[in-house]
Design a protein around this motif. Structure first.
Motif: not given
Length: 469
Positions: A144-147, A253, A257, A273, A374, A376, A378-379
């Protein structure tokens, strides 16, 4: 005689064109086009040097850069443009050196030969473009993308904790159970990793603060039936079936979680994660890479038709490896946990780059269908850089199984003490003051991740060539 001379001239021109396809600018230099020839040769040298550096010295950095969908799309376009440029060099070289006045058959033969050369140049670049496109599809589907990406993905912490799950579904049982549960505690500076494995049949598991704990103040009890007695491997599906246990968390999710917080509370570590693979997907991944080589110490009954996995070092197919990891015929759940851990380690260490590239399409399909996480997008660059450290660092394992832990009446404080010893993190305040129910790790474990690791003699070293059984 003229036909023979024409054939010789054509064969020489085609040979020179082939040489120019391998050494750009050669035909242009021989034809007196020195500036164009020098420019083409310089461009090829720069390209070869850049690709060689990317494949060797700069490989981790390049992999980290291309683990972004936008970069992968750009890489696909660049590969196509490279193929077109290469084909253009071949065509222009042939036009410079082809014999004048070629007749119909010679002209057709020359064009056909040049077409084959262009195809040979385009195919690998188009394949590379396809790999980049498929890779982009996997990244956008699984992650997923988180910005915007953070300059410090670990946010100043020395440790990242990832929950690794193996989920299994039975034909006569709804939902999935997480029969394999481990937490990889990774030192972000050195790559040193401690793997904490929890048995699936832990009972009376303390739930994290909130609705779940109010529903099970004395520990998780599941549905309270014989088929659902309240084991740790049922928490995931129970959360998915009971939205009230995780208010505001969407379906798909809720299970991860709640399980992250539950296991984080047991270990006294915050879980950053999770990554989960369906066991069917695990079998497909093994088949896509050509099997996995392990050493089986004792014969293991295989399948329902009387088959046997014979003792010895052998390469297992996906189905055989899945049975090897699941079988309880030669021992209990804890023997099976050991085999699963060894199997996962063997798969990870035997996945060489050539095999991954050759099987990339099938691996990508299995990843999209059977892997969820989960982590992201970006990581991903940071995890790819970290993976090189992990590969070169020792992998240590701690299993919370009998006789250390009684699964029917676990000593939760002892588990936290062992985690503290193995990972080099301080004990949460709740464990230092009493040997009781672990609390929500959101507060007590946050400082632990920022604490440097210390090597502990309590852990078990995992060898790359460890036998499995």
């Amino acid at each position: 005689m003229r036909g023979d001379r024409g054939s010789l001239r054509l064969s020489g021109a085609l040979g020179l064109t082939l040489a120019a396809a391998l050494v750009w600018g050669l035909a242009h230099l021989l034809a007196g086009r020195r500036a164009a020839g020098a420019a083409l040769l310089a461009a090829q040298v720069l390209l070869v040097v850049g690709l060689t550096a990317a494949a060797t010295a700069l490989r981790p950095e390049v992999l980290a850069l291309v683990a972004r969908p936008g970069r992968l799309a750009g890489l696909a376009v660049a590969a196509v443009l490279l193929g077109l440029a290469w084909a253009t060099v071949i065509v222009s070289s042939y036009r410079l050196v082809r014999p004048p006045g070629l007749g119909g058959p010679g002209r057709s033969l020359g064009r056909a030969a040049v077409g084959v050369m262009c195809a040979a140049a385009l195919l690998p670049t188009l394949y590379a473009a396809r790999l980049a496109y498929v890779g982009r599809d996997v990244v956008t589907t699984v992650f997923a993308t988180r910005g915007a990406a953070s300059a410090d993905p670990w946010q100043g912490r020395y440790r990242v904790n990832v929950l690794l799950l193996g989920a299994d579904a039975a034909a006569r049982r709804p939902g999935a159970r997480t029969d394999s549960m481990s937490v990889a505690a990774i030192d972000t500076r050195t790559g040193r990793t401690v793997l904490f494995s929890l048995p699936r049949n832990l009972q009376h598991v303390p739930m994290p603060a909130g609705p779940a704990r109010r529903m099970f103040p004395g520990g998780f009890a599941g549905d309270g039936t014989l088929n659902h007695p309240g084991l740790l491997n049922e928490v995931y599906q129970w959360a998915e079936d009971h939205p009230e246990a995780a208010p505001g968390v969407p379906a798909g999710r809720r299970g991860p979680e709640l399980l992250k917080r539950t296991i984080g509370g047991i270990l006294g570590l915050p879980i950053d994660y999770y990554a989960m693979v369906d066991m069917k997907g695990f079998a497909r991944i093994i088949d896509a890479t050509g099997g996995v080589r392990v050493t089986v110490k004792n014969d293991i009954p295989y399948g329902l038709a009387g088959g046997v996995l014979r003792a010895g070092t052998r390469r297992l197919s996906g189905a055989e490896a899945l049975w090897f990891g699941r079988s309880r015929s030669d021992g209990d759940d804890y023997v099976r946990m050991g085999r699963q851990r060894c199997l996962l380690d063997a798969v990870a260490r035997q996945a060489d780059p050539f095999t991954v590239i050759r099987s990339f399409g099938r691996l990508a399909d299995a990843a999209k269908r059977y892997i969820s996480t989960d982590i992201p997008q970006e990581s991903l660059p940071a995890f790819i850089t970290l993976s090189r450290k992990i590969k070169d660092a020792p992998l240590e394992s701690v299993q919370f199984v009998p006789p250390l832990i009684d699964t029917a009446a676990p000593d939760w404080a002892l588990i936290r003490e062992k985690v503290s010893e193995a990972a080099g993190v301080p004990l949460p305040a709740s464990t230092r003051t009493r040997r009781g129910v672990p609390g929500d790790p959101a507060a007590s474990g946050s400082r632990a991740s920022a604490t440097p690791s210390a090597i502990s003699p309590q852990t078990e070293q995992t060898s790359p060539n460890a036998s499995c059984n």
